[in-house]
Write a protein that holds these residues in place. Structure first.
Motif, PDB file in Angstrom:
ATOM      1  N   SER A  63       0.812  -1.231   0.000  1.00  0.00           N
ATOM      2  CA  SER A  63       0.000   0.000   0.000  1.00  0.00           C
ATOM      3  C   SER A  63       0.840   1.273   0.000  1.00  0.00           C
ATOM      4  O   SER A  63       0.428   2.301   0.557  1.00  0.00           O
ATOM      5  N   LYS A  64       2.013   1.200  -0.658  1.00  0.00           N
ATOM      6  CA  LYS A  64       2.868   2.390  -0.786  1.00  0.00           C
ATOM      7  C   LYS A  64       3.483   2.400  -2.176  1.00  0.00           C
ATOM      8  O   LYS A  64       3.938   1.361  -2.665  1.00  0.00           O
ATOM      9  N   GLY A 111      12.698   4.985  -1.367  1.00  0.00           N
ATOM     10  CA  GLY A 111      13.290   4.353  -0.194  1.00  0.00           C
ATOM     11  C   GLY A 111      12.306   3.811   0.820  1.00  0.00           C
ATOM     12  O   GLY A 111      12.709   3.394   1.909  1.00  0.00           O
ATOM     13  N   TYR A 112      10.997   3.765   0.499  1.00  0.00           N
ATOM     14  CA  TYR A 112       9.998   3.320   1.484  1.00  0.00           C
ATOM     15  C   TYR A 112       9.526   1.891   1.257  1.00  0.00           C
ATOM     16  O   TYR A 112       8.526   1.480   1.836  1.00  0.00           O
ATOM     17  N   SER A 113      10.233   1.131   0.450  1.00  0.00           N
ATOM     18  CA  SER A 113       9.844  -0.262   0.222  1.00  0.00           C
ATOM     19  C   SER A 113      10.157  -1.111   1.455  1.00  0.00           C
ATOM     20  O   SER A 113      11.234  -0.984   2.052  1.00  0.00           O
ATOM     21  N   ASP A 114       9.223  -1.979   1.812  1.00  0.00           N
ATOM     22  CA  ASP A 114       9.422  -2.854   2.976  1.00  0.00           C
ATOM     23  C   ASP A 114      10.220  -4.110   2.617  1.00  0.00           C
ATOM     24  O   ASP A 114      10.673  -4.828   3.512  1.00  0.00           O
ATOM     25  N   ASN A 390       9.034  13.315   2.131  1.00  0.00           N
ATOM     26  CA  ASN A 390      10.004  13.446   3.219  1.00  0.00           C
ATOM     27  C   ASN A 390       9.667  12.502   4.370  1.00  0.00           C
ATOM     28  O   ASN A 390      10.496  12.248   5.248  1.00  0.00           O
ATOM     29  N   ALA A 391       8.440  11.971   4.381  1.00  0.00           N
ATOM     30  CA  ALA A 391       8.028  10.978   5.374  1.00  0.00           C
ATOM     31  C   ALA A 391       7.236   9.883   4.663  1.00  0.00           C
ATOM     32  O   ALA A 391       6.738  10.074   3.545  1.00  0.00           O
ATOM     33  N   GLU A 392       7.080   8.756   5.331  1.00  0.00           N
ATOM     34  CA  GLU A 392       6.414   7.602   4.718  1.00  0.00           C
ATOM     35  C   GLU A 392       4.952   7.890   4.380  1.00  0.00           C
ATOM     36  O   GLU A 392       4.380   7.263   3.483  1.00  0.00           O
ATOM     37  N   LEU A 396       2.143   6.485   1.364  1.00  0.00           N
ATOM     38  CA  LEU A 396       0.855   5.887   1.716  1.00  0.00           C
ATOM     39  C   LEU A 396      -0.309   6.686   1.147  1.00  0.00           C
ATOM     40  O   LEU A 396      -1.250   6.126   0.581  1.00  0.00           O
ATOM     41  N   GLU A 397      -0.253   8.003   1.276  1.00  0.00           N
ATOM     42  CA  GLU A 397      -1.350   8.852   0.815  1.00  0.00           C
ATOM     43  C   GLU A 397      -1.489   8.830  -0.708  1.00  0.00           C
ATOM     44  O   GLU A 397      -2.608   8.832  -1.238  1.00  0.00           O
TER      45      GLU A 397
END
Length: 447
Positions: A63-64, A111-114, A390-392, A396-397
Motif C-alpha cells: 500500500s505504498k 526508499g519506502y519499500s518494505d 520526506n516521510a512515509e 501511503l497517501e
C-alpha cells in the motif's frame, strides 16, 4: 485475466512477493518534428509525421508507491518519395519508412519499500515491455496536430471558434435532448475523420536515448530526506544506466545494432573505459542523433520536454547564437551550464537498431489507463508526483488517492503482479561511491 504487462514484469520482481503497478498512457498525439528542419527542407519534409505518446509507470508494495518512471515514445513516419500531392489528412496516407524513438524522461525511487527489490531489474523490464508493444498500437487513433472542424460539427461541439450564443444553444440542446444528442454526436464521429490513423507494414527501427544527471530526486519530491533512499553519484548513475542499456542490447536487439555514449567534456579515450564491463560488442563514442562536428546543432539535436539539451538550444536561440553553434561547440558548452557545475559526470546514452523480440503486445484496459487528454494524464500522475515524500505518509497517501480515484472514475484497480524472479538470483547494484570529475577536456591522458 492476466494482462501482457503482468506477464512480462513478474519475471523482474522478487519471487512470491506481491506488487501493484499503475500504467498510465496518454492518447497518441501528432506533434511538430522533434528535430528542427532547415528552411530549404521544410517543404519536402513537411509530410513526415511525428506522433508522441507519454507513458508513466508507478510501482507499489504494501500500500505504498515505491518506484516510478516516465517514458515518451515517438513514432516518426517518413515519406521519402517527396510526392507533394500526399497529405496526412488523406484516408490512406503512404509512408515508406518509420522510426520508433523511446526517450527516458525520469526514473526514481523513494526508499519506502518494505522488501528488497531491484530498481535496475524493474526498469529493464518496463523498457522491455515498451519494446514489445506493437507500434501500430500508437497509430490506430491519433489526435491530429490541428483539428479543422467542418460546418456540421459546429452544431454539436463547442470549440475555441464557437461564439458564446452558439455555445449556450448547444448546451441547451444537450440538456433537453441528451439521448438524441449523444446519438448524433456518435454518428458524426463515425462519419468524419476526427482522428488520424496509420498502418505500418514494414519492420521499424528502434532508438532509445536518455540523459543521465545526478539529482536528489526526480519524481518523488523531498524523498532525499529519507535516509533509506539509495542515491547515486554522477558516475554511479552512468554505470547503472549503462548496465541496463547493455543488457537490453544483448537481450532484445539484433547483433548489428549499436550503442552510443557521450560524456560532454571528456575525451574519447576516457569514455571508452566505460565500455569495459559491457557485454554488447558494438559500443562507440558519440550519440545517435547524427550530424558531423561542424554541423549546426539545431538541425541535429532533438527537442525533448524537460531535457537539459533542449533548454540549452532554447538559450542559444535567445542569445541569437543558434545559427552559429555547431555540434562540437554545443557539446563543449553544454558542460558549462549552471546545472552541470557540480563536478559530477553527466552523459548521453543511446541505442539504435532493430529489436529481435516479438512486437505483438497491445496494452489493454486490464493493465493500462489511457487518458483522453494531456490535462487528464497530468492530473492522475500528479496524485503521485504531487505528494511530498520526506516521510512515509507521502507514499501511503499517494497510494490511497490513486486507488480511490481509479475506483471512482474508471471502476478499476491497480494491476497486481506476483514476482517470479528467483530469490537466489543475485543482481549487482552499484555502490554509491563518490566520483570526482571536473568535466573539463584533458590535454594529456595517463593510461
Amino acid at each position: 485475466m492476466v494482462g501482457n504487462l503482468e506477464k512480462i514484469l513478474q519475471g523482474y520482481l522478487p519471487q512470491d512477493h506481491k506488487f501493484e503497478i499503475l500504467h498510465l498512457q496518454n492518447t497518441p498525439t501528432q506533434v511538430r518534428p522533434i528535430v528542427t528542419l532547415p528552411k530549404k527542407n521544410c517543404h519536402t519534409k513537411s509530410q513526415d509525421v511525428t506522433i508522441k505518446t507519454p507513458h508513466f509507470f508507478a510501482l507499489a508494495n504494501n500500500s505504498k508507491f515505491i518506484y516510478g518512471i516516465e517514458i515518451h515514445v515517438y513514432i516518426i513516419l517518413k515519406n521519402n518519395n517527396n510526392n507533394n500531392n500526399d497529405t496526412v489528412n488523406e484516408k490512406n496516407p503512404s509512408y515508406d519508412d518509420a522510426e520508433r524513438l523511446i526517450f527516458i524522461s525520469k526514473a526514481d525511487t523513494n526508499g519506502y519499500s518494505d522488501i528488497k527489490f531491484s530498481a535496475k531489474q524493474i526498469t529493464k523490464g518496463i523498457i522491455h515491455y515498451l519494446f514489445s508493444i506493437d507500434p501500430n498500437h500508437y497509430l490506430k487513433q491519433v489526435v491530429p496536430l490541428e483539428r479543422k472542424y467542418e460546418q456540421s460539427f459546429s452544431k454539436i461541439f463547442i470549440t475555441k471558434e464557437t461564439s458564446l450564443e452558439n455555445a449556450l444553444q448547444i448546451l441547451s440542446n444537450r440538456s433537453h435532448q441528451k439521448e438524441k444528442s449523444q446519438a448524433v454526436r456518435k454518428k458524426m464521429l463515425q462519419s468524419h475523420q476526427h482522428y488520424l490513423s496509420f498502418k505500418l507494414a514494414n519492420k521499424i527501427r528502434t532508438k532509445l536515448c536518455l540523459f543521465t544527471r545526478p539529482a536528489d530526486q526526480y519524481l518523488f519530491a523531498e524523498s532525499s530526506k529519507n535516509p533509506n533512499k539509495h542515491t547515486l553519484s554522477g558516475m554511479g548513475l552512468l554505470k547503472w544506466w549503462l548496465s541496463i542499456i547493455d543488457d537490453l542490447l544483448c537481450e532484445d536487439f539484433t547483433k548489428d545494432s549499436e550503442g552510443k555514449l557521450r560524456i560532454p567534456g571528456e575525451e574519447s579515450i576516457i569514455v571508452k573505459r566505460c565500455f569495459k564491463p559491457n557485454n554488447f560488442s558494438n559500443w562507440t563514442v558519440g550519440d545517435i542523433f547524427g550530424g558531423k562536428p561542424n554541423s549546426l546543432a539545431i538541425f541535429s539535436v532533438p527537442l525533448f520536454s524537460d531535457d537539459p539539451k533542449s533548454r540549452f538550444l532554447h538559450e542559444l536561440v535567445e542569445e541569437a547564437r543558434v545559427m552559429k553553434t555547431n555540434l562540437e561547440t554545443f557539446w563543449m558548452e553544454l558542460q558549462e551550464r549552471q546545472e552541470f557545475k557540480l563536478s559530477e559526470t553527466v552523459s548521453v546514452i543511446g541505442i539504435s537498431g532493430y529489436t529481435a523480440i516479438s512486437t505483438a503486445v497491445i496494452p489493454t484496459e486490464f493493465d493500462t489507463i489511457i487518458t483522453d487528454s494531456k490535462k487528464q494524464y497530468r492530473y492522475i500522475k500528479n496524485y503521485i508526483t504531487g505528494e511530498e515524500y520526506n516521510a512515509e505518509e507521502g507514499a501511503l497517501e499517494s497510494y490511497v488517492n490513486i486507488v480511490d480515484y481509479l475506483r471512482y472514475k474508471y471502476n478499476r484497480s491497480l494491476t497486481s503482479i506476483v514476482g517470479t524472479m528467483p530469490k537466489n538470483l543475485k543482481v549487482k547494484e552499484p555502490v554509491n561511491t563518490p566520483q570526482i570529475t571536473t568535466l573539463q577536456p584533458r590535454k594529456k591522458i595517463k593510461i
